[in-house]
Motif scaffolding. Structure first.
Motif, PDB file in Angstrom:
ATOM      1  N   TRP A   1      42.795 -24.543 -43.502  1.00 49.16           N
ATOM      2  CA  TRP A   1      42.425 -23.158 -43.270  1.00 49.16           C
ATOM      3  C   TRP A   1      43.713 -22.349 -43.219  1.00 49.16           C
ATOM      4  CZ3 TRP A   1      37.532 -21.006 -41.131  1.00 49.16           C
ATOM      5  CH2 TRP A   1      36.459 -21.885 -41.316  1.00 49.16           C
ATOM      6  N   THR A   2      43.648 -21.094 -43.618  1.00 49.03           N
ATOM      7  CA  THR A   2      44.817 -20.223 -43.575  1.00 49.03           C
ATOM      8  C   THR A   2      44.916 -19.604 -42.186  1.00 49.03           C
ATOM      9  OG1 THR A   2      44.579 -19.706 -45.920  1.00 49.03           O
ATOM     10  CG2 THR A   2      45.953 -18.225 -44.614  1.00 49.03           C
ATOM     11  N   MET A   3      45.932 -20.008 -41.428  1.00 47.52           N
ATOM     12  CA  MET A   3      46.133 -19.486 -40.083  1.00 47.52           C
ATOM     13  C   MET A   3      46.995 -18.228 -40.161  1.00 47.52           C
ATOM     14  SD  MET A   3      44.465 -21.912 -38.569  1.00 47.52           S
ATOM     15  CE  MET A   3      44.804 -21.754 -36.819  1.00 47.52           C
ATOM     16  N   VAL A   4      46.592 -17.186 -39.460  1.00 51.11           N
ATOM     17  CA  VAL A   4      47.326 -15.925 -39.508  1.00 51.11           C
ATOM     18  C   VAL A   4      47.835 -15.564 -38.114  1.00 51.11           C
ATOM     19  CG1 VAL A   4      45.958 -15.125 -41.474  1.00 51.11           C
ATOM     20  CG2 VAL A   4      45.254 -14.505 -39.159  1.00 51.11           C
ATOM     21  N   THR A   5      48.688 -14.549 -38.064  1.00 50.94           N
ATOM     22  CA  THR A   5      49.319 -14.131 -36.818  1.00 50.94           C
ATOM     23  C   THR A   5      48.616 -12.909 -36.249  1.00 50.94           C
ATOM     24  OG1 THR A   5      50.875 -12.648 -37.932  1.00 50.94           O
ATOM     25  CG2 THR A   5      51.532 -14.964 -37.688  1.00 50.94           C
ATOM     26  N   GLU A   6      49.024 -12.530 -35.054  1.00 51.19           N
ATOM     27  CA  GLU A   6      48.454 -11.345 -34.411  1.00 51.19           C
ATOM     28  C   GLU A   6      48.760 -10.092 -35.217  1.00 51.19           C
ATOM     29  OE1 GLU A   6      48.035  -9.661 -29.849  1.00 51.19           O
ATOM     30  OE2 GLU A   6      49.331 -11.377 -30.288  1.00 51.19           O
ATOM     31  N   GLU A   7      49.909 -10.080 -35.885  1.00 51.50           N
ATOM     32  CA  GLU A   7      50.268  -8.927 -36.723  1.00 51.50           C
ATOM     33  C   GLU A   7      49.281  -8.774 -37.883  1.00 51.50           C
ATOM     34  OE1 GLU A   7      52.406 -11.212 -35.673  1.00 51.50           O
ATOM     35  OE2 GLU A   7      53.548  -9.968 -34.247  1.00 51.50           O
ATOM     36  N   ASP A   8      48.845  -9.902 -38.442  1.00 55.03           N
ATOM     37  CA  ASP A   8      47.849  -9.853 -39.522  1.00 55.03           C
ATOM     38  C   ASP A   8      46.527  -9.287 -39.016  1.00 55.03           C
ATOM     39  OD1 ASP A   8      49.419 -11.100 -41.598  1.00 55.03           O
ATOM     40  OD2 ASP A   8      49.216 -12.969 -40.481  1.00 55.03           O
ATOM     41  N   VAL A   9      46.159  -9.648 -37.778  1.00 52.56           N
ATOM     42  CA  VAL A   9      44.922  -9.134 -37.179  1.00 52.56           C
ATOM     43  C   VAL A   9      45.009  -7.620 -37.016  1.00 52.56           C
ATOM     44  CG1 VAL A   9      43.440  -9.190 -35.144  1.00 52.56           C
ATOM     45  CG2 VAL A   9      44.407 -11.313 -36.023  1.00 52.56           C
ATOM     46  N   GLU A  10      46.163  -7.135 -36.582  1.00 51.01           N
ATOM     47  CA  GLU A  10      46.347  -5.695 -36.422  1.00 51.01           C
ATOM     48  C   GLU A  10      46.192  -4.971 -37.763  1.00 51.01           C
ATOM     49  OE1 GLU A  10      46.568  -3.911 -33.675  1.00 51.01           O
ATOM     50  OE2 GLU A  10      46.262  -5.794 -32.588  1.00 51.01           O
ATOM     51  N   GLU A  11      46.699  -5.608 -38.838  1.00 52.73           N
ATOM     52  CA  GLU A  11      46.541  -5.027 -40.172  1.00 52.73           C
ATOM     53  C   GLU A  11      45.057  -4.895 -40.533  1.00 52.73           C
ATOM     54  OE1 GLU A  11      48.909  -4.459 -43.047  1.00 52.73           O
ATOM     55  OE2 GLU A  11      50.142  -3.980 -41.298  1.00 52.73           O
TER      56      GLU A  11
ATOM     57  N   LYS B   1      40.459 -25.025 -49.057  1.00 54.91           N
ATOM     58  CA  LYS B   1      39.684 -23.857 -48.649  1.00 54.91           C
ATOM     59  C   LYS B   1      40.073 -22.634 -49.470  1.00 54.91           C
ATOM     60  CE  LYS B   1      37.243 -25.642 -45.333  1.00 54.91           C
ATOM     61  NZ  LYS B   1      35.796 -25.693 -45.397  1.00 54.91           N
ATOM     62  N   ASN B   2      39.163 -21.675 -49.520  1.00 53.92           N
ATOM     63  CA  ASN B   2      39.464 -20.393 -50.133  1.00 53.92           C
ATOM     64  C   ASN B   2      40.608 -19.743 -49.370  1.00 53.92           C
ATOM     65  OD1 ASN B   2      39.494 -17.718 -50.991  1.00 53.92           O
ATOM     66  ND2 ASN B   2      37.284 -17.666 -51.303  1.00 53.92           N
ATOM     67  N   SER B   3      41.662 -19.357 -50.065  1.00 54.38           N
ATOM     68  CA  SER B   3      42.825 -18.777 -49.390  1.00 54.38           C
ATOM     69  C   SER B   3      42.475 -17.486 -48.652  1.00 54.38           C
ATOM     70  CB  SER B   3      43.940 -18.501 -50.404  1.00 54.38           C
ATOM     71  OG  SER B   3      43.488 -17.585 -51.401  1.00 54.38           O
ATOM     72  N   LYS B   4      41.350 -16.871 -49.022  1.00 48.13           N
ATOM     73  CA  LYS B   4      40.938 -15.647 -48.329  1.00 48.13           C
ATOM     74  C   LYS B   4      40.203 -15.938 -47.023  1.00 48.13           C
ATOM     75  CE  LYS B   4      40.577 -12.909 -52.578  1.00 48.13           C
ATOM     76  NZ  LYS B   4      39.687 -12.067 -53.431  1.00 48.13           N
TER      77      LYS B   4
ATOM     78  N   VAL C   1      39.469 -11.696 -41.515  1.00 49.11           N
ATOM     79  CA  VAL C   1      39.980 -12.689 -40.576  1.00 49.11           C
ATOM     80  C   VAL C   1      38.888 -13.035 -39.569  1.00 49.11           C
ATOM     81  CG1 VAL C   1      41.599 -13.099 -38.670  1.00 49.11           C
ATOM     82  CG2 VAL C   1      42.406 -12.031 -40.781  1.00 49.11           C
ATOM     83  N   LEU C   2      38.794 -14.321 -39.240  1.00 51.12           N
ATOM     84  CA  LEU C   2      37.940 -14.757 -38.137  1.00 51.12           C
ATOM     85  C   LEU C   2      38.821 -14.921 -36.904  1.00 51.12           C
ATOM     86  CD1 LEU C   2      35.350 -15.924 -36.822  1.00 51.12           C
ATOM     87  CD2 LEU C   2      36.067 -18.174 -37.670  1.00 51.12           C
ATOM     88  N   HIS C   3      38.519 -14.159 -35.862  1.00 49.80           N
ATOM     89  CA  HIS C   3      39.265 -14.242 -34.595  1.00 49.80           C
ATOM     90  C   HIS C   3      38.510 -15.212 -33.689  1.00 49.80           C
ATOM     91  CE1 HIS C   3      40.999 -11.977 -30.843  1.00 49.80           C
ATOM     92  NE2 HIS C   3      41.335 -13.244 -30.900  1.00 49.80           N
ATOM     93  N   LEU C   4      39.131 -16.378 -33.438  1.00 47.19           N
ATOM     94  CA  LEU C   4      38.465 -17.431 -32.694  1.00 47.19           C
ATOM     95  C   LEU C   4      39.178 -17.681 -31.374  1.00 47.19           C
ATOM     96  CD1 LEU C   4      36.192 -19.626 -32.928  1.00 47.19           C
ATOM     97  CD2 LEU C   4      37.978 -21.182 -33.718  1.00 47.19           C
TER      98      LEU C   4
END
Length: 471
Positions: free
Chosen positions: A199-209, A157-160, A218-221
């Motif tokens: 898929w690149t899984m991110v943390t809640e801190e990344d969502v805040e950024e 997948k695209n890293s973005k 980011v897709l918030h699912l």
């Protein structure tokens, strides 16, 4: 005219074979707009290309419509144009221009990663026939790579393309409700599919950024149960940075009342374990054993049966519990019985090698897979091994809209097991005695069985179901 595959396309040749065939074909039929050479092939065009699952000998592995008007209409938004020489092959058969165009296509398509052997044009559709043994050899070698980096089916997948998965916070009492248990199952399966698909899984801190306008999109699912109602807290979404999707899982109902079931999760797990025990005794001739190993196996089968029961219909649809063992004929017991068949078959082969009846399995590179000419052998390869990466791709294709297709994994397993069962009953894979002239067939089929086991186990793992070694 030759359409060369890019290095990027070549690097993905084992990522998703179905998608690669589609990409090669669309690149041959369509010219990209000169002003925007990097524009993607229109989705409508890729949807024209249909992979087949039955009657492969008669209608080939793929087909697509020949009418140029259909292709022209789907290209209006992106500015693609039809290649005249490509569409010349759909003119009346017998014309020199048509014959030359078909020869040109076959010359080009014979050099694709998954080469085309011949075509047939009938009733305004073009049918494509793969070079079976070339494809079979390539796939079996790839699936059975003997190293830790074997990533067949894992889609790059695209890293973005990043995702944040909100966890379902359920109380102990809620987990005991089958409807909420189904939603948790769906969430856990989706997590494994996302991980498998890279898929690149991110943390809640990344969502805040992202909320503060920094970082990549980011897709918030989140997964929720339809019984819970719509989410109370709405997410403030900055444009183009943070998108959100909610997957609403359907309820579990009782087939007698037609209403939300009152049966508890633990009760249903025990019920299905008992069903699996009775089915194993009556249908598969398994003797009941009063030991921990057998009890553990029945518990595993019961949990697997519940997963299949709750996941075999579309995620948003209500699903009925199974009463008195009356369920799908391709349920967990049937799938796992054939998993045990695979293991038993491979154990018997190893025993024959240890006893000196057979020589050891030769390197896969030395195997003549042209010997695998039974139709079921090709169906196992094309409809399931070849198609497995596309199954994973389609499972997540519309996740941004809150739609997933986890049920297709369950159906894939059921149909896969059913075809292997037919093959196992019809074809004698191991010989009763050593016959040197038959050993090349035995070795080729053992490698096929190993590849079938590999894909079956990968699909089972996505559902968190362990394969069965005996039954």
């Amino acid at each position: 005219m030759e359409i060369k595959e890019s290095k990027q396309t070549r690097s993905r040749e084992m990522s998703n074979p179905t998608a690669l065939i589609t990409e090669n074909l669309c690149s041959y039929l369509l010219e990209k707009p000169r002003l925007f050479p990097d524009v993607n092939i229109p989705k409508k065009a890729t949807n024209f290309i249909r992979p087949h699952r039955e009657k492969l000998k008669m209608q080939g592995e793929f087909s697509f419509p020949c009418r140029s008007e259909l292709w022209n209409n789907c290209c209006k938004e992106t500015g693609h144009k039809l290649r005249n020489i490509a569409f010349d092959m759909f003119k009346d058969e017998g014309l020199d221009v048509s014959i030359n165009a078909r020869q040109t296509f076959l010359k080009t398509a014979s050099r694709w990663a998954f080469p085309i052997e011949r075509i047939k044009i009938d009733n305004e559709r073009c049918f494509l026939y793969l070079q079976r043994h070339a494809v079979m050899t390539m796939l079996l070698q790839q699936v059975l790579k003997n190293n830790d980096t074997n990533a067949y089916g894992k889609l790059e997948k695209n890293s973005k393309q990043r995702i944040f998965f909100s966890r379902i916070n359920q109380t102990v009492d809620e987990i005991e409700e089958l409807t909420f248990y189904r939603a948790k199952l769906l969430e856990d399966i989706l997590r494994r599919v996302f991980e498998y698909s890279k898929w690149t899984m991110v943390t809640e801190e990344d969502v805040e950024e992202v909320k503060q306008g920094r970082g990549e999109s980011v897709l918030h699912l989140q997964v929720t149960s339809a019984a819970r109602g719509p989410p109370i807290n709405s997410v403030v979404i900055p444009p183009s940075k943070l998108s959100a999707a909610t997957i609403r899982c359907g309820i579990v109902i009782d087939p007698i009342t037609g209403k939300l079931t009152k049966l508890k999760t633990s009760e249903y797990l025990n019920c299905r374990s008992n069903d699996m025990c009775l089915m194993a005794m009556h249908k598969y001739g398994v003797r009941v054993k009063d030991d921990t190993r057998f009890s553990t196996l029945m518990s595993r089968l019961g949990a697997a049966a519940v997963t299949v029961d709750l996941m075999e219909v579309r995620f948003s649809s209500p699903v009925q519990i199974i009463r008195s063992g009356k369920g799908s004929t391709k349920g967990a017991a049937f799938i796992l019985y054939n998993s045990a068949r695979l293991e038993s078959l491979l154990r018997r082969f190893d025993e024959k090698v240890e006893n000196g009846d057979y020589e050891g399995l030769p390197p896969i590179e030395s195997i003549d897979f042209t010997l695998l000419d039974e139709e079921e052998e090709w169906q196992l390869v094309f409809c399931y091994i070849f198609a497995f990466p596309n199954l994973i791709e389609n499972c997540l294709e519309q996740v941004q809209k809150g739609i997933c297709a986890v049920h297709t994994i369950v159906r894939f397993l059921g149909d896969f097991a059913a075809l292997f069962s037919v093959y196992y009953r019809r074809i004698r894979i191991l010989t009763q005695e050593t016959r040197q002239h038959l050993m090349p067939y035995v070795y080729a089929r053992i490698y096929l069985v190993k590849a079938v086991r590999e894909i079956l186990n990968k699909a089972l793992a996505l559902l968190d179901i362990e394969p069965v070694h005996f039954m």
